[in-house]
Design a protein around this motif. Structure first.
Motif, short mmCIF file in Angstrom:
data_model
loop_
_atom_site.label_atom_id
_atom_site.label_comp_id
_atom_site.label_asym_id
_atom_site.label_seq_id
_atom_site.Cartn_x
_atom_site.Cartn_y
_atom_site.Cartn_z
N ILE A 495 0.86 -1.18 0.00
CA ILE A 495 0.00 0.00 0.00
C ILE A 495 0.90 1.24 0.00
CG2 ILE A 495 -1.87 1.18 1.20
CD1 ILE A 495 -2.49 -1.53 2.58
N TYR A 496 0.99 1.89 -1.15
CA TYR A 496 1.83 3.07 -1.31
C TYR A 496 1.01 4.31 -0.94
CZ TYR A 496 5.13 0.28 -4.09
OH TYR A 496 6.05 -0.66 -4.52
N ILE A 516 3.30 -6.93 7.59
CA ILE A 516 4.67 -7.41 7.40
C ILE A 516 5.65 -6.36 7.90
CG2 ILE A 516 6.38 -8.18 5.71
CD1 ILE A 516 4.01 -9.00 3.89
N ASP A 517 5.56 -5.17 7.32
CA ASP A 517 6.42 -4.06 7.74
C ASP A 517 5.97 -2.80 7.01
OD1 ASP A 517 7.52 -4.07 5.12
OD2 ASP A 517 9.19 -5.36 5.71
N ARG A 518 6.67 -1.72 7.25
CA ARG A 518 6.50 -0.47 6.51
C ARG A 518 7.84 -0.08 5.94
NH1 ARG A 518 3.01 -0.44 10.70
NH2 ARG A 518 0.89 0.35 10.33
N ARG A 519 7.79 0.40 4.70
CA ARG A 519 9.02 0.79 4.03
C ARG A 519 8.90 2.21 3.51
NH1 ARG A 519 12.58 -3.45 2.93
NH2 ARG A 519 11.76 -5.45 3.70
N ASN A 520 10.03 2.89 3.45
CA ASN A 520 10.06 4.18 2.78
C ASN A 520 9.84 3.97 1.29
OD1 ASN A 520 10.75 5.81 5.16
ND2 ASN A 520 12.72 4.71 5.08
N GLN A 527 12.21 1.76 10.60
CA GLN A 527 12.62 1.13 11.86
C GLN A 527 11.64 1.46 12.98
OE1 GLN A 527 15.12 -1.05 11.98
NE2 GLN A 527 15.42 -0.71 9.78
N PRO A 528 11.41 0.52 13.92
CA PRO A 528 11.91 -0.85 13.87
C PRO A 528 11.18 -1.64 12.80
CG PRO A 528 10.41 -0.57 15.71
CD PRO A 528 10.57 0.78 15.11
N CYS A 529 11.94 -2.39 12.04
CA CYS A 529 11.40 -3.08 10.86
C CYS A 529 10.45 -4.20 11.30
CB CYS A 529 12.54 -3.65 10.03
SG CYS A 529 12.06 -4.10 8.37
N GLY A 530 9.23 -4.15 10.84
CA GLY A 530 8.24 -5.14 11.21
C GLY A 530 6.97 -4.48 11.71
N PRO A 531 6.03 -5.27 12.23
CA PRO A 531 4.79 -4.68 12.75
C PRO A 531 5.06 -3.77 13.95
CG PRO A 531 4.61 -7.07 12.50
CD PRO A 531 6.05 -6.73 12.33
N ARG A 532 4.22 -2.78 14.12
CA ARG A 532 4.30 -1.92 15.29
C ARG A 532 3.74 -2.67 16.50
NH1 ARG A 532 1.84 3.40 12.23
NH2 ARG A 532 3.78 4.08 11.23
N ASP A 545 0.87 5.20 6.62
CA ASP A 545 1.40 6.55 6.80
C ASP A 545 1.89 7.13 5.48
OD1 ASP A 545 0.94 6.82 9.54
OD2 ASP A 545 2.77 5.73 10.05
N ARG A 546 1.80 8.44 5.38
CA ARG A 546 2.21 9.12 4.14
C ARG A 546 3.71 8.94 3.93
NH1 ARG A 546 1.44 15.47 5.92
NH2 ARG A 546 2.81 15.43 7.73
N GLY A 547 4.08 8.83 2.66
CA GLY A 547 5.48 8.66 2.31
C GLY A 547 6.02 7.29 2.60
N GLN A 548 5.13 6.31 2.83
CA GLN A 548 5.58 4.96 3.16
C GLN A 548 4.81 3.92 2.36
OE1 GLN A 548 5.42 4.23 7.39
NE2 GLN A 548 6.81 5.91 7.89
N ILE A 549 5.39 2.72 2.32
CA ILE A 549 4.73 1.54 1.75
C ILE A 549 4.38 0.64 2.92
CG2 ILE A 549 4.87 -0.35 0.09
CD1 ILE A 549 7.45 1.14 -0.98
N THR A 550 3.10 0.43 3.16
CA THR A 550 2.66 -0.47 4.22
C THR A 550 2.41 -1.83 3.59
OG1 THR A 550 1.65 1.35 5.42
CG2 THR A 550 0.95 -0.88 6.02
#
Length: 606
Positions: A495-496, A516-520, A527-532, A545-550
Motif C-alpha cells: 500500500i503506497y 509485514i512491515d512499513r518501508r520508505n 525502523q523498527p522493521c516489522g509490525p508496530r 502513513d504518508r510517504g511509506q509503503i505499508t
C-alpha cells in the motif's frame, strides 16, 4: 470521470458545508457547558450476557443458527447530561439506532427496560459463538409513529450534487438511476441504509453490505423514490437472492473466524458519515472455546468484559447531532464523558474507534495504570504486550486487560492525548479476579509463501489507485475494477501512500491480514522493521502513513467470490470515494477485464 463526482467542501467552524450544508447554520454547543463524569457508562455486553449490560436477544435458535430481527428506528436518547453546568436542562438527542423488531421502541437504560430487548446508540451488542452462524434480518424502520418516513435532521442533511445512493433516481446528467451524482438541492427524503459487519470474514457478497445495496423503509411511496440501490441483494437459504424485500435485507455471518471484536455500522454510498453520526453502529463479539479461545477464567469475563465504543461528536445547543468530521465532545457507549466504577481487579476492555476522522491516542492520567494488549482487530496477539499508550485509527479495535488492583480508592481518567474521555472510579473491594495474563495466546499466523503474488495499490489525498506511486492514477469508486484476488490465495498487498497530507486507515472487506512491515518509498525498511506494537495479530484495518509503503499479507483462503470493497476508514474520505471495488474470483483465468458499477455488473463472480 467528471469532476461533478466530488462534493464541494468548505470549512466553517469544523463543518463540511458540501456534505451537510445546514449544519454550519446551527450553533455548535460549547463543550465547556457540558459537565463531565455525571452519568455512568452505559454497559453493552461483551462475550456473555449479564443482567447489567445490553445484548441483542435472538428471535430463534435452531439448527446451529441464531436468527435475529434487528430494526433501525428513530428515537430520543439522553446522550448529554440532564443539565448543563448552570443547571439548565439539556434535551434528549434524536438518534437513529438498532434494536429488536418488537412493538414500541424502549430505550436501553431507561427505567424498567429489558436490556435484552431495547434500542440504543450504540446498539446492544450481538454475542456470537465461533462456527455458529448468525442470520440477521436487518429492517429499515426509520419512520415515525404514523408510519411516515423520517428524514435527516438539519445538522446531518446532505446536498445531492455528490456521488451517493440517490433514492430520487434522477442523476445530475439526466439519467434515471440510483447510485450516481444527484440533482442539486438539500435531500429531504427517506433514509437509505445498508448494514456492514466490519471485520466479518468469509461472508458472501450478498451479506457484506456493499455501499450500493441500500434500501428504504417498506412504507415509502415507490412513485417518489427508488426502493433500493443498484446492488441490493440478500441471502435466502444460503443463496444470493436479489428479489426485492421491501424495507429489509437478510444477511448471514458464518463466524468461522478467530474470536474477536467486530462492529456493525451503516455503509450507504455517500452518506455513511451521516448514518453513523445519527447512531447506526453497534458491537459484535465472537467468542469460542480452546484451542481457538482462552479457557474460561483466564481473561476477565461477564461484567468484567466491557466494550467501549468511542466517538467524538458535535451537537447544537438543542442537543441535536451535527454530522461533523471532528467533534468537541467525547461520547463513550452513547454517553458524553461518562464515569465507570470498577473493582480493584483486572478488566477486559474491547475498544472500538467508532469515530469519523480522529485517531485515538489513549492513556490513563496516572502512570500507575497501563494496558496489557491481548487482541487486535481480528484475533488475539501471539503474546500479550504491555502498552502505556494505544494508537487506534477509525475502524480499528483493540482488546486490553487493565489491572486496577494497585489503585484502590483512586479516581483518574482515560484520555486521548490531553482530552479526557472516561473517568475511572476504583472501589476498595474486589469480587474475585483472574490470574496472570498468559504468556502465549491463541493465534494462528498466515503462512508466508515465497511465491505469493504482490498487489500494489496507491493512496492519494482523496482517492485510491492501482500500482505504485509512479504508475497509479487516482480512481473513483465506480471506475473499472482493478483488484481481482483469487479465492484460496494468499497475497502481499503493498500500500503506497503518495498523499501529501494524510495517513489513512485502510480497511479490506472479507479478509484478514498480517502486517509485514512499513518501508520508505525508496524501499528501505522503516525502523523498527516489522509490525508496530499491537499489530502482531490478525487485522483488517491498518494505518498507512504518508510517504511509506505499508506491506500486509492478506488471506483469501476462506474468502467467498463476489464484489467487495477496500477503502479508507476515515468516513468522510470513504464517502468522498476513497473507496475501490475488489472482485474476488473463483477462477482468475475467466474474469471480466473491466466490470462496471452503478447499475452495471460490478463483479462477474457474483
Amino acid at each position: 470521470m467528471s469532476a461533478q463526482h466530488r462534493r464541494i467542501g468548505i470549512w466553517v467552524s469544523g463543518l463540511v458545508l458540501g456534505a451537510l450544508p445546514l449544519a454550519a447554520l446551527a450553533t455548535t454547543l460549547s463543550s465547556s457547558l457540558v459537565p463531565k463524569f455525571v452519568d455512568p457508562l452505559p454497559r453493552v455486553c461483551g462475550a456473555t450476557k449479564t443482567p447489567n449490560c445490553a445484548v441483542m436477544t435472538p428471535t430463534s435458535t435452531a439448527n446451529n443458527l441464531d436468527h435475529y430481527e434487528i430494526a433501525a428506528r428513530p428515537f430520543t436518547q439522553q446522550i448529554l447530561p440532564a443539565k448543563d453546568i448552570y443547571g439548565n436542562a439539556f434535551n434528549k438527542t434524536s438518534v437513529f439506532g438498532y434494536g429488536p423488531n418488537i412493538a414500541g421502541t424502549p430505550v436501553c437504560g431507561e427505567s424498567g427496560v429489558d436490556p435484552g430487548n431495547c434500542f440504543h446508540f450504540p446498539a446492544a451488542s450481538v454475542a456470537a459463538q465461533k462456527d455458529r452462524p448468525v442470520e440477521v434480518n436487518w429492517l429499515n424502520q426509520l419512520v415515525d409513529s404514523a408510519g411516515n418516513f423520517v428524514t435527516y435532521p438539519a445538522g446531518a442533511r446532505v446536498q445531492q450534487n455528490i456521488h451517493w445512493a440517490n433514492p430520487p433516481g434522477i442523476c445530475d446528467d439526466g439519467r434515471h438511476q440510483t447510485d450516481c451524482v444527484g440533482r442539486g438541492g438539500t435531500y429531504t427524503g427517506p433514509i437509505p441504509m445498508i448494514p456492514h459487519l466490519h471485520g466479518a470474514l468469509h461472508v458472501t457478497s450478498a451479506s457484506d453490505g456493499i455501499p450500493e445495496a441500500w434500501y428504504l423503509p417498506a412504507s415509502v411511496n415507490a412513485a417518489a423514490f427508488v426502493a433500493s440501490g443498484s446492488d441490493y441483494c440478500h441471502e435466502t437459504a444460503g443463496a444470493r437472492d436479489c428479489t426485492p424485500t421491501p424495507g429489509a435485507a437478510q444477511f448471514r455471518y458464518p463466524n468461522n473466524q478467530p474470536p474477536t471484536t467486530l462492529f456493525f455500522h451503516d455503509h450507504t454510498l455517500g452518506v455513511t458519515m451521516q448514518n453513523i453520526a445519527m447512531g447506526l453502529v453497534g458491537a459484535y463479539v465472537i467468542s469460542g472455546v480452546p484451542p481457538d479461545d482462552v479457557a474460561p477464567g483466564v481473561v476477565p469475563s461477564g461484567d468484567y468484559d466491557i466494550p467501549l465504543l468511542i466517538q467524538d461528536k458535535r451537537f447544537d445547543t438543542n442537543a441535536n447531532v451535527l454530522a461533523a468530521e471532528e467533534g468537541n465532545i467525547e461520547v463513550v457507549n452513547g454517553k458524553s464523558w461518562p464515569y465507570l466504577s470498577v473493582e480493584p481487579r483486572k478488566y477486559l476492555f474491547r475498544i472500538v474507534n467508532g469515530g469519523f476522522n480522529s485517531y485515538l491516542h489513549l492513556h490513563f492520567s496516572t502512570a500507575a495504570v497501563n494496558f496489557t494488549q491481548v487482541a487486535g482487530d481480528q484475533s488475539y496477539l501471539p503474546n500479550p504486550q504491555s502498552r502505556s499508550t494505544l494508537l487506534i485509527a477509525p475502524g480499528e479495535r483493540v482488546g486490553v486487560i487493565v489491572d486496577f488492583q494497585g489503585v484502590k480508592g483512586r479516581t483518574f481518567t482515560l484520555q486521548t492525548d490531553s482530552v479526557q474521555v472516561l473517568q475511572v472510579r476504583v472501589g476498595q473491594n474486589a469480587n474475585g479476579d483472574t490470574g496472570p495474563v498468559p504468556a502465549a495466546l491463541p493465534f494462528q499466523a498466515i503462512p508466508a509463501l515465497a511465491n505469493a503474488p504482490t498487489v500494489s495499490v496507491a493512496l492519494f489525498d482523496s482517492l485510491l489507485g492501482a500500482g505504485d506511486q509512479h504508475t497509479a492514477v487516482p480512481m473513483r469508486w465506480d471506475e473499472p475494477t482493478t483488484e481481482f484476488p483469487a479465492t484460496g490465495s494468499i497475497q502481499e498487498w503493498d500500500i503506497y501512500n503518495a498523499a501529501s497530507q494524510d495517513s489513512h486507515p485502510i480497511h479490506l472487506h472479507e479478509v484478514a491480514f498480517q502486517v509485514i512491515d512499513r518501508r520508505n518509498l525508496d524501499g528501505s525498511c522503516v525502523q523498527p522493521c516489522g509490525p508496530r506494537p499491537g499489530e502482531t495479530g490478525l487485522k483488517d484495518t491498518v494505518i498507512a502513513d504518508r510517504g511509506q509503503i505499508t506491506r500486509v499479507r492478506a488471506d483469501f483462503r476462506g474468502a467467498m467470490p463476489g464484489l467487495f470493497a477496500w477503502h479508507c476508514h476515515i468516513t468522510p474520505h470513504e464517502d468522498d470515494e476513497m473507496m475501490r471495488p475488489m472482485c474476488i474470483v473463483a477462477d482468475p483465468a475467466h474474469q471480466s477485464a473491466n466490470p462496471l458499477l452503478d447499475g452495471f455488473a460490478g463483479c462477474p463472480a457474483q
